[in-house]
Write an enzyme that holds these catalytic residues in place. Structure first.
Site, PDB file in Angstrom:
ATOM      1  N   SER A 153       0.498  -0.883  -0.194  1.00  0.00           N
ATOM      2  CA  SER A 153       0.105  -0.164   0.016  1.00  0.00           C
ATOM      3  C   SER A 153       0.703   1.055  -0.086  1.00  0.00           C
ATOM      4  O   SER A 153       0.342   2.234  -0.264  1.00  0.00           O
ATOM      5  CB  SER A 153      -1.093   0.115   1.725  1.00  0.00           C
ATOM      6  OG  SER A 153      -0.325   0.541   2.846  1.00  0.00           O
ATOM      7  N   HIS A 174      -5.304  -4.227  -1.099  1.00  0.00           N
ATOM      8  CA  HIS A 174      -5.235  -3.201  -1.923  1.00  0.00           C
ATOM      9  C   HIS A 174      -5.190  -3.865  -3.240  1.00  0.00           C
ATOM     10  O   HIS A 174      -4.162  -3.171  -4.996  1.00  0.00           O
ATOM     11  CB  HIS A 174      -4.135  -2.638  -1.907  1.00  0.00           C
ATOM     12  CG  HIS A 174      -4.382  -1.241  -0.695  1.00  0.00           C
ATOM     13  ND1 HIS A 174      -4.282  -0.176  -1.330  1.00  0.00           N
ATOM     14  CD2 HIS A 174      -3.826  -1.668   0.591  1.00  0.00           C
ATOM     15  CE1 HIS A 174      -4.938   0.407   0.568  1.00  0.00           C
ATOM     16  NE2 HIS A 174      -4.051  -0.481   1.199  1.00  0.00           N
ATOM     17  N   LYS A 180     -12.444  -0.826   1.399  1.00  0.00           N
ATOM     18  CA  LYS A 180     -11.464  -0.536  -0.125  1.00  0.00           C
ATOM     19  C   LYS A 180     -12.810  -0.152  -1.131  1.00  0.00           C
ATOM     20  O   LYS A 180     -12.796   1.148  -1.646  1.00  0.00           O
ATOM     21  CB  LYS A 180     -10.543  -0.317  -0.079  1.00  0.00           C
ATOM     22  CG  LYS A 180      -9.388  -0.526   1.011  1.00  0.00           C
ATOM     23  CD  LYS A 180      -8.167  -1.468   0.909  1.00  0.00           C
ATOM     24  CE  LYS A 180      -6.800  -0.362   2.346  1.00  0.00           C
ATOM     25  NZ  LYS A 180      -7.828  -0.885   2.959  1.00  0.00           N
TER      26      LYS A 180
END
Length: 385
Positions: free
Chosen positions: A172, A200, A231
């Site tokens: 990340s 991610h 996310k």
């Protein structure tokens, strides 16, 4: 012994309330000294307040006008997608705000025991590191993306019952991707399991957004995948673990975070389910984001900036100095661009950067405007000639 009696007598002579006040004063002094050191180092992190829903354009408290947001994990733009919002509202209406309870309370053991070993990339996310620290297994740390070092650690760890290689799929802070083909090859050679954190990557890496294991063609070789709903999949909260059936069943019985956390609110589940439905129907959003990521990266590199990683929507603009990163981020906000400077302890000393995150809902004009602001601010602060 004599000193102990004197100390006891001295403490006894001081009223208990005053001793407590003295301890509080001492604590305040220690804390203020630590906070001042953070300020002096230029690593103080101020929090900005967003006063609108998440999206490519937001409103920030204290800043007039709309702001282009390049600082969110909203990779696919689903946080404010109308169908995702509607699904959340429907779940809220049907099932209420929450279940007001943890799951069934029992068990305290972890998956791995003192007979086992975990081998971790040195730049793994803090959540992985904290989990490993709580784990009773033996711990080995290999240099970032260094397969020779991983192999050496695997050889050393052969004495343990189970060996688990743990890595982020996409890192990340640097935007680089774990070499999963090589990791899986070494794991197979040395009889190890592979754990990948896909927080991610889920939703947008790989041809259909299934993550780095799909991107690198090793979906049948990764043992355990851990990822998030917070996310790309709507941006709320919660997460999940996938793996062999018996492993998931054991986690349901013994995983402390699972057992002692409240069940996810229905609205969160509804939003995440709809986000997954949208991704299963089409990969158009994934392809759009990849093109926009390449546009930003190529234009920034052409302007003279150093961007870490390759092809990931996390685009770290490397600056080195913590104060420079913070000041540039502040000046970017003045120009209508929301980005944040990252410095120690989030990243190593001397590797401060501004992390830019591209979203599928950014327009090409948004990206070009962001690059133009970076060039202007970079020249103002001497980061560009």
């Amino acid at each position: 012994m004599w000193a102990g009696r004197v100390l006891h007598a001295a403490l006894s002579a001081v009223p208990r309330g005053r001793r407590a006040q003295s301890a509080l004063t001492q604590l305040r002094g220690v804390l203020e000294e630590e906070l001042e050191a953070i300020r002096e180092a230029g690593t103080w992190k101020s929090e900005r307040v967003i006063t609108s829903r998440q999206g490519p354009r937001i409103h920030v408290d204290g800043v007039s006008g709309g702001i282009l947001n390049f600082c969110a994990n909203n990779y696919l733009g689903l946080s404010s997608h109308p169908e995702v919002i509607q699904a959340g509202l429907q779940a809220l209406e049907e099932f209420g705000a929450g279940l007001s309870s943890t799951r069934f309370i029992c068990g305290t053991q972890a998956l791995l025991t003192p007979q086992d070993a975990v081998l971790s990339d040195e730049l793994n996310h803090a959540s992985i590191i904290d989990g490993i620290r709580l784990c009773k297994a033996h711990k080995y740390c290999y240099c970032h993306l260094d397969m020779a070092d991983l192999e050496a650690k695997l050889q050393e760890a052969q004495k343990h019952r189970l060996r688990l290689v743990a890595t982020d799929g996409a890192f990340s802070m640097d935007g680089d991707i774990a070499p999963l083909r090589e990791i899986c090859h070494l794991a197979s050679r040395y009889g190890a399991l592979v754990f990948v954190d896909e927080c991610h990557a889920t939703g947008f890496l790989g041809a259909t957004g299934r993550g780095t294991d799909e991107l690198l063609g090793v979906m049948d070789q990764v043992t355990v995948i851990n990822s998030t709903l917070g996310k790309a999949l709507g941006g709320a909260s919660g997460g999940y673990t996938t793996g062999p059936g018996p492993l998931v069943s054991l986690l349901r019985q013994r995983s402390r975070p699972y057992l002692f956390s409240n069940s996810l609110p229905p609205a969160v589940v509804g939003c995440a389910s709809k986000a997954l439905d949208l991704l299963m129907e089409s990969n158009a959003i994934v392809q759009t984001m990849a093109a926009k990521t390449q546009r930003f990266r190529s234009k920034m590199e052409a302007a003279g900036f150093t961007i870490l990683g390759a092809s990931h929507p996390i685009c770290p603009v490397m600056l080195g100095d913590a104060r420079l990163a913070s000041c540039m981020a502040d000046d970017m906000l003045k120009r209508g661009i929301f980005v944040i400077g990252f410095s120690y302890p989030v990243v190593p000393r001397g590797k401060a950067r501004i992390r830019v995150q591209i979203s599928a809902v950014h327009s090409e004009e948004d990206i070009d405007r962001c690059v133009e602001a970076f060039v202007e601010v970079g020249r103002l602060h001497g980061a560009l000639p």
